[in-house]
Scaffold this active site. Structure first.
Site, PDB file in Angstrom:
ATOM      1  N   GLU A  58      34.653  47.507  27.886  1.00 23.86           N
ATOM      2  CA  GLU A  58      35.162  46.738  29.021  1.00 23.86           C
ATOM      3  C   GLU A  58      36.476  46.068  28.638  1.00 23.86           C
ATOM      4  O   GLU A  58      36.576  45.426  27.598  1.00 23.86           O
ATOM      5  CB  GLU A  58      34.135  45.685  29.456  1.00 23.86           C
ATOM      6  CG  GLU A  58      34.563  44.918  30.693  1.00 23.86           C
ATOM      7  CD  GLU A  58      33.443  44.090  31.296  1.00 23.86           C
ATOM      8  OE1 GLU A  58      33.757  43.098  31.972  1.00 23.86           O
ATOM      9  OE2 GLU A  58      32.260  44.437  31.095  1.00 23.86           O
ATOM     10  N   ARG A  59      37.470  46.257  29.510  1.00 19.43           N
ATOM     11  CA  ARG A  59      38.834  45.777  29.255  1.00 19.43           C
ATOM     12  C   ARG A  59      39.377  46.356  27.954  1.00 19.43           C
ATOM     13  O   ARG A  59      40.218  45.748  27.289  1.00 19.43           O
ATOM     14  CB  ARG A  59      38.902  44.247  29.223  1.00 19.43           C
ATOM     15  CG  ARG A  59      38.268  43.574  30.431  1.00 19.43           C
ATOM     16  CD  ARG A  59      38.844  44.049  31.742  1.00 19.43           C
ATOM     17  NE  ARG A  59      38.182  43.435  32.890  1.00 19.43           N
ATOM     18  CZ  ARG A  59      38.412  43.783  34.161  1.00 19.43           C
ATOM     19  NH1 ARG A  59      39.270  44.748  34.440  1.00 19.43           N
ATOM     20  NH2 ARG A  59      37.796  43.178  35.145  1.00 19.43           N
TER      21      ARG A  59
ATOM     22  N   ASN B  15      28.431  41.243  28.797  1.00 18.73           N
ATOM     23  CA  ASN B  15      27.611  41.714  29.912  1.00 18.73           C
ATOM     24  C   ASN B  15      26.573  42.670  29.315  1.00 18.73           C
ATOM     25  O   ASN B  15      26.639  43.884  29.477  1.00 18.73           O
ATOM     26  CB  ASN B  15      28.472  42.420  30.956  1.00 18.73           C
ATOM     27  CG  ASN B  15      29.472  41.473  31.597  1.00 18.73           C
ATOM     28  OD1 ASN B  15      29.141  40.347  31.950  1.00 18.73           O
ATOM     29  ND2 ASN B  15      30.711  41.914  31.736  1.00 18.73           N
TER      30      ASN B  15
ATOM     31  N   LYS C  62      26.118  35.295  27.505  1.00 25.28           N
ATOM     32  CA  LYS C  62      26.745  35.047  28.805  1.00 25.28           C
ATOM     33  C   LYS C  62      25.606  34.926  29.806  1.00 25.28           C
ATOM     34  O   LYS C  62      24.867  35.884  30.031  1.00 25.28           O
ATOM     35  CB  LYS C  62      27.676  36.195  29.186  1.00 25.28           C
ATOM     36  CG  LYS C  62      28.312  36.061  30.570  1.00 25.28           C
ATOM     37  CD  LYS C  62      29.238  37.244  30.866  1.00 25.28           C
ATOM     38  CE  LYS C  62      29.868  37.119  32.244  1.00 25.28           C
ATOM     39  NZ  LYS C  62      30.800  38.255  32.530  1.00 25.28           N
TER      40      LYS C  62
ATOM     41  N   GLU D  92      28.843  35.681  36.835  1.00 26.57           N
ATOM     42  CA  GLU D  92      29.170  37.010  37.359  1.00 26.57           C
ATOM     43  C   GLU D  92      27.931  37.896  37.499  1.00 26.57           C
ATOM     44  O   GLU D  92      27.951  39.084  37.199  1.00 26.57           O
ATOM     45  CB  GLU D  92      30.219  37.690  36.472  1.00 26.57           C
ATOM     46  CG  GLU D  92      31.546  36.943  36.441  1.00 26.57           C
ATOM     47  CD  GLU D  92      32.617  37.650  35.634  1.00 26.57           C
ATOM     48  OE1 GLU D  92      33.774  37.642  36.073  1.00 26.57           O
ATOM     49  OE2 GLU D  92      32.300  38.205  34.564  1.00 26.57           O
TER      50      GLU D  92
ATOM     51  N   ARG E 199      37.590  27.084  41.254  1.00 25.91           N
ATOM     52  CA  ARG E 199      37.008  27.793  40.118  1.00 25.91           C
ATOM     53  C   ARG E 199      37.379  27.122  38.798  1.00 25.91           C
ATOM     54  O   ARG E 199      36.591  27.132  37.846  1.00 25.91           O
ATOM     55  CB  ARG E 199      37.473  29.248  40.129  1.00 25.91           C
ATOM     56  CG  ARG E 199      37.005  30.048  38.930  1.00 25.91           C
ATOM     57  CD  ARG E 199      37.354  31.510  39.072  1.00 25.91           C
ATOM     58  NE  ARG E 199      37.277  32.206  37.796  1.00 25.91           N
ATOM     59  CZ  ARG E 199      37.564  33.486  37.634  1.00 25.91           C
ATOM     60  NH1 ARG E 199      37.945  34.212  38.665  1.00 25.91           N
ATOM     61  NH2 ARG E 199      37.480  34.052  36.438  1.00 25.91           N
TER      62      ARG E 199
ATOM     63  N   LYS F 133      36.550  29.781  26.801  1.00 21.48           N
ATOM     64  CA  LYS F 133      37.835  30.477  26.878  1.00 21.48           C
ATOM     65  C   LYS F 133      38.970  29.461  26.770  1.00 21.48           C
ATOM     66  O   LYS F 133      38.836  28.315  27.196  1.00 21.48           O
ATOM     67  CB  LYS F 133      37.948  31.255  28.185  1.00 21.48           C
ATOM     68  CG  LYS F 133      37.013  32.451  28.266  1.00 21.48           C
ATOM     69  CD  LYS F 133      37.263  33.275  29.521  1.00 21.48           C
ATOM     70  CE  LYS F 133      36.348  34.490  29.565  1.00 21.48           C
ATOM     71  NZ  LYS F 133      36.614  35.368  30.727  1.00 21.48           N
TER      72      LYS F 133
ATOM     73  N   ASP G  25      40.784  32.437  33.362  1.00 17.02           N
ATOM     74  CA  ASP G  25      40.350  33.682  32.721  1.00 17.02           C
ATOM     75  C   ASP G  25      41.508  34.376  32.015  1.00 17.02           C
ATOM     76  O   ASP G  25      42.044  35.359  32.529  1.00 17.02           O
ATOM     77  CB  ASP G  25      39.735  34.616  33.768  1.00 17.02           C
ATOM     78  CG  ASP G  25      39.016  35.811  33.148  1.00 17.02           C
ATOM     79  OD1 ASP G  25      38.782  35.794  31.929  1.00 17.02           O
ATOM     80  OD2 ASP G  25      38.689  36.751  33.888  1.00 17.02           O
TER      81      ASP G  25
ATOM     82  N   GLU H 127      43.896  42.274  28.790  1.00 19.57           N
ATOM     83  CA  GLU H 127      43.364  42.509  30.131  1.00 19.57           C
ATOM     84  C   GLU H 127      44.367  42.123  31.210  1.00 19.57           C
ATOM     85  O   GLU H 127      44.504  42.809  32.219  1.00 19.57           O
ATOM     86  CB  GLU H 127      42.068  41.715  30.314  1.00 19.57           C
ATOM     87  CG  GLU H 127      41.488  41.802  31.711  1.00 19.57           C
ATOM     88  CD  GLU H 127      40.236  40.958  31.893  1.00 19.57           C
ATOM     89  OE1 GLU H 127      39.741  40.880  33.032  1.00 19.57           O
ATOM     90  OE2 GLU H 127      39.751  40.371  30.897  1.00 19.57           O
TER      91      GLU H 127
ATOM     92  N   HIS I 259      46.658  34.737  38.327  1.00 19.49           N
ATOM     93  CA  HIS I 259      45.645  35.624  38.907  1.00 19.49           C
ATOM     94  C   HIS I 259      46.128  36.353  40.165  1.00 19.49           C
ATOM     95  O   HIS I 259      45.401  36.452  41.160  1.00 19.49           O
ATOM     96  CB  HIS I 259      44.359  34.854  39.209  1.00 19.49           C
ATOM     97  CG  HIS I 259      43.120  35.611  38.791  1.00 19.49           C
ATOM     98  ND1 HIS I 259      42.814  36.857  39.275  1.00 19.49           N
ATOM     99  CD2 HIS I 259      42.128  35.294  37.920  1.00 19.49           C
ATOM    100  CE1 HIS I 259      41.674  37.273  38.732  1.00 19.49           C
ATOM    101  NE2 HIS I 259      41.241  36.346  37.894  1.00 19.49           N
TER     102      HIS I 259
ATOM    103  N   TRP J  28      37.901  35.838  43.689  1.00 20.28           N
ATOM    104  CA  TRP J  28      38.265  37.085  43.028  1.00 20.28           C
ATOM    105  C   TRP J  28      39.543  37.671  43.629  1.00 20.28           C
ATOM    106  O   TRP J  28      39.903  38.802  43.310  1.00 20.28           O
ATOM    107  CB  TRP J  28      37.130  38.112  43.132  1.00 20.28           C
ATOM    108  CG  TRP J  28      35.964  37.834  42.234  1.00 20.28           C
ATOM    109  CD1 TRP J  28      35.830  36.810  41.349  1.00 20.28           C
ATOM    110  CD2 TRP J  28      34.754  38.605  42.134  1.00 20.28           C
ATOM    111  NE1 TRP J  28      34.631  36.875  40.700  1.00 20.28           N
ATOM    112  CE2 TRP J  28      33.937  37.965  41.154  1.00 20.28           C
ATOM    113  CE3 TRP J  28      34.275  39.748  42.756  1.00 20.28           C
ATOM    114  CZ2 TRP J  28      32.680  38.446  40.803  1.00 20.28           C
ATOM    115  CZ3 TRP J  28      33.017  40.235  42.405  1.00 20.28           C
ATOM    116  CH2 TRP J  28      32.227  39.594  41.442  1.00 20.28           C
TER     117      TRP J  28
END
Length: 644
Positions: free
Chosen positions: A126-127, A164, A241, A245, A289, A313, A318, A346, A456, A479
């Site tokens: 992922e990423r 995840n 996690k 999400e 957020r 983070k 993000d 990412e 973002h 999102w």
């Protein structure tokens, strides 16, 4: 070679990373403690006699290197310390520094220096932008090189799977594979960790619940942890996690993050294992957020077990090209914390853009005292591509993470200098201009992507390229880019002041006042904290709109300059790496135009103001860019961006 214009002999594919070490002299004499440190020196050391010596009283993983009676003596309390000392000595040799009259004492700032691999059981990352997972079908030689590279910069831990997490990560079959990897990494001082799915007692154990206060659940985790440690006695622990999400967590059962983390900590503590509990959470009902992690975790400050570390983070959203630091770092005073950086790009052009991240991390540490943290984690950019990271210069971020985790006070300049010399050689005519490109690259990316605090505004899903208009039906608001940029006829930006979402109140009073006032808020975070009028007067004397236009254009000119600098480096680089980097820099230059044109033309539909005449105007059409899609997933690197 200190000068001249002789092209590097032969081609290189990047597979040796920064460990491009020549074989040792046949006369090299290495004595003392046998082990991996001795093997590395016997293979690559070109100097005089070296003695490896165990010595009490030196900090964990620390070492000394001293010149004594015609010999170089490396002393440490552990095999890992001796290995780090050996790599330090080899680094001096490789970067052209004197290896005489040495009196060096080193110890790592953080005990835990951990890579987080977001690798899935099917081999996707992922990423990830550098191919498949190196752990899918582990090749012994590849694993050895991975271990050597990590140890050479002091990285001593690896979380092998995606946050995840799939429940099967804890199946007996998967644990046998984890054991095999752990056995290969152990000689290099690297412990393995696993991300876990909080619902594993249901999905793997067949229980009816995963409630962390349920006796059967507690027993299931204790038994599973005991099983792991029988296979891997030095297993590090779990990364979690939860309730983020869509991932399961203790809140699904009416419990808190502390309840979940402490239950796992209880199972791990007899084995000296730890829980790294991520604070990356956000609720679609929250007003902002950026507020969510603080709102969920601050009430729990001081309630976590002593072998739980909250992994946060670096920024509150993000991994954006620029964010303020997450306010949790200065707010939670009673709970051990660690920072999570993203080495993989990412949000920074994937494996197509040259963006050196050490300046970003230095910026973070200018606000968050390194000593306030327990550990440092980095989301890895490693795959099975020949050059490991998809871009030759992306290797520098892996290197920089390790060096910064060992010593956060090392400057980005020093780290870049080390990496360039080890990776490309000692030619001064190459080193100076290319090092400057590296040091300027992060700010350039901010300029051509999201200057002045914009954040973002990426394409949906894979996050490659600009889509400030992205807002499909049925997708939760936070999102989508309009949630963040909030452009309208008055201006743009997210009002996080005391009269807006009040995010500024989560920061210490001095910063709260600084960020809350538009006249004192740093301009590089202006739209992060304020809805800025288009005609607001900036420090340059320009209006906000004109300044925004010029920042985007500055980024384009910087990206083009990076390409021009590299084009002039052809005499000093082997042809394969020269050509491969050149192709990437051409993509980056084109992408910078795409970013500038898409964002300015889109935001112009709100500002209704002209593009300033003293800069290059957009060369693409907004309607065509809005129709453009890159048909890729979050597991692959795009061939290129918009190129119509």
């Amino acid at each position: 070679m200190a000068g001249g214009s002789v092209a590097a002999a032969g081609n290189e594919d990047g597979s040796r990373l920064w460990l491009r070490l020549d074989n040792a002299n046949a006369t090299a004499v290495i004595t003392g403690v046998k082990g991996t440190a001795m093997t590395e020196l016997q293979t690559y050391w070109q100097g005089g006699p070296v003695v490896l010596k165990r010595q009490k009283g030196i900090a964990k993983d620390g070492y000394t290197i001293k010149s004594q009676s015609g010999k170089t003596v490396i002393s440490a309390a552990s095999d890992a310390g001796l290995l780090y000392g050996a790599y330090h000595l080899l680094r001096l040799q490789q970067t052209g520094q004197s290896c005489e009259n040495l009196d060096i004492r080193e110890e790592p700032f953080y005990d835990l220096r951990i890579l987080n691999h977001w690798d899935n059981p099917n081999g996707t990352c992922e990423r990830g932008f550098a191919g498949k997972s190196i752990f899918l079908n582990p090749d012994p030689e590849r694993m050895k090189m991975y271990a050597r590279a990590n140890a050479s910069v002091g990285i001593n831990g690896a979380v092998l799977n995606n946050v995840n997490a799939k429940p099967e990560a804890l199946s007996t079959e998967s644990l046998q594979k984890t054991k095999s990897i752990a056995d290969q990494l152990r000689p290099y001082g690297i412990r393995v960790y696993l991300s876990i799915n909080f619902a594993s007692p249901i999905k793997v154990g067949g229980l009816k619940t995963a409630d962390p206060l349920d006796a059967e659940v507690i027993k299931w985790w204790k038994d599973k942890v005991d099983e792991i440690y029988k296979l891997i006695p030095d297993f590090g622990g779990f990364l979690v996690k939860a309730n983020s999400e869509g991932e399961p967590g203790p809140m699904d059962f009416g419990r808190t993050h502390a309840d979940g983390a402490n239950m796992l900590a209880g199972a791990l503590k007899p084995h000296k294992g730890i829980v790294m509990w991520r604070a990356f959470v956000y609720n679609p009902q929250s007003s902002d957020r950026a507020n969510q992690a603080y709102e969920e975790f601050m009430p729990l400050d001081g309630q976590f077990a002593d072998n739980v570390i909250i992994q946060v983070k670096n920024g509150p959203i993000d991994f954006q090209p620029r964010e303020p630091y997450s306010p949790l770092f200065t707010a939670m005073q009673k709970t051990p914390m660690m920072v999570e950086f993203q080495i993989t790009q990412e949000y920074l052009g994937a494996a197509n853009h040259l963006v050196y991240l050490a300046p970003m991390w230095q910026e973070f540490f200018s606000f968050v005292k390194p000593g306030s943290l327990r550990a440092m984690a980095g989301v890895a950019n490693i795959g099975d591509d020949t050059n490991w990271c998809g871009h030759h210069f992306a290797q520098a971020n892996w290197y920089a993470f390790g060096r910064a985790a060992w010593n956060p006070s090392l400057s980005p300049e020093q780290i870049a200098d080390e990496w360039l010399k080890a990776t490309f050689g000692l030619n001064d005519q190459f080193l100076s201009p290319v090092k400057q490109v590296m040091l300027d690259s992060r700010e350039a990316a901010v300029n051509y992507m999201m200057p002045l605090g914009i954040h973002h505004v990426f394409a949906g899903g894979h996050h490659y390229g600009p889509e400030p208009w992205y807002s499909p039906k049925g997708v939760r608001a936070d999102w989508t880019p309009p949630y963040y940029h909030r452009a309208d006829s008055i201006g743009m930006g997210f009002d996080r002041t005391t009269t807006g979402s009040a995010n500024v109140r989560q920061y210490p009073d001095e910063l709260c006042r600084l960020y809350n006032d538009i006249s004192t808020c740093p301009e590089n975070l202006l739209t992060w904290f304020h809805h800025v009028p288009w005609d607001y007067r900036m420090k340059s004397g320009r209006t906000f709109w004109d300044e925004l236009c010029h920042k985007y254009d500055d980024g384009v000119r910087q990206a083009r300059q990076f390409l021009a600098v590299w084009d002039a480096m052809q005499p000093y680089v082997d042809s394969q790496r020269f050509s491969e980097v050149q192709r990437k820099l051409r993509i980056q230059a084109r992408d910078s135009e795409w970013w500038r044109d898409a964002c300015l033309l889109y935001f112009q539909t709100f500002s209704h103001r002209p593009i300033p005449q003293d800069m290059e105007h957009p060369v693409h059409n907004l309607d065509e860019m809005m129709k453009f899609r890159i048909p890729i997933s979050m597991y692959e690197n795009p061939v290129s961006g918009y190129n119509k």
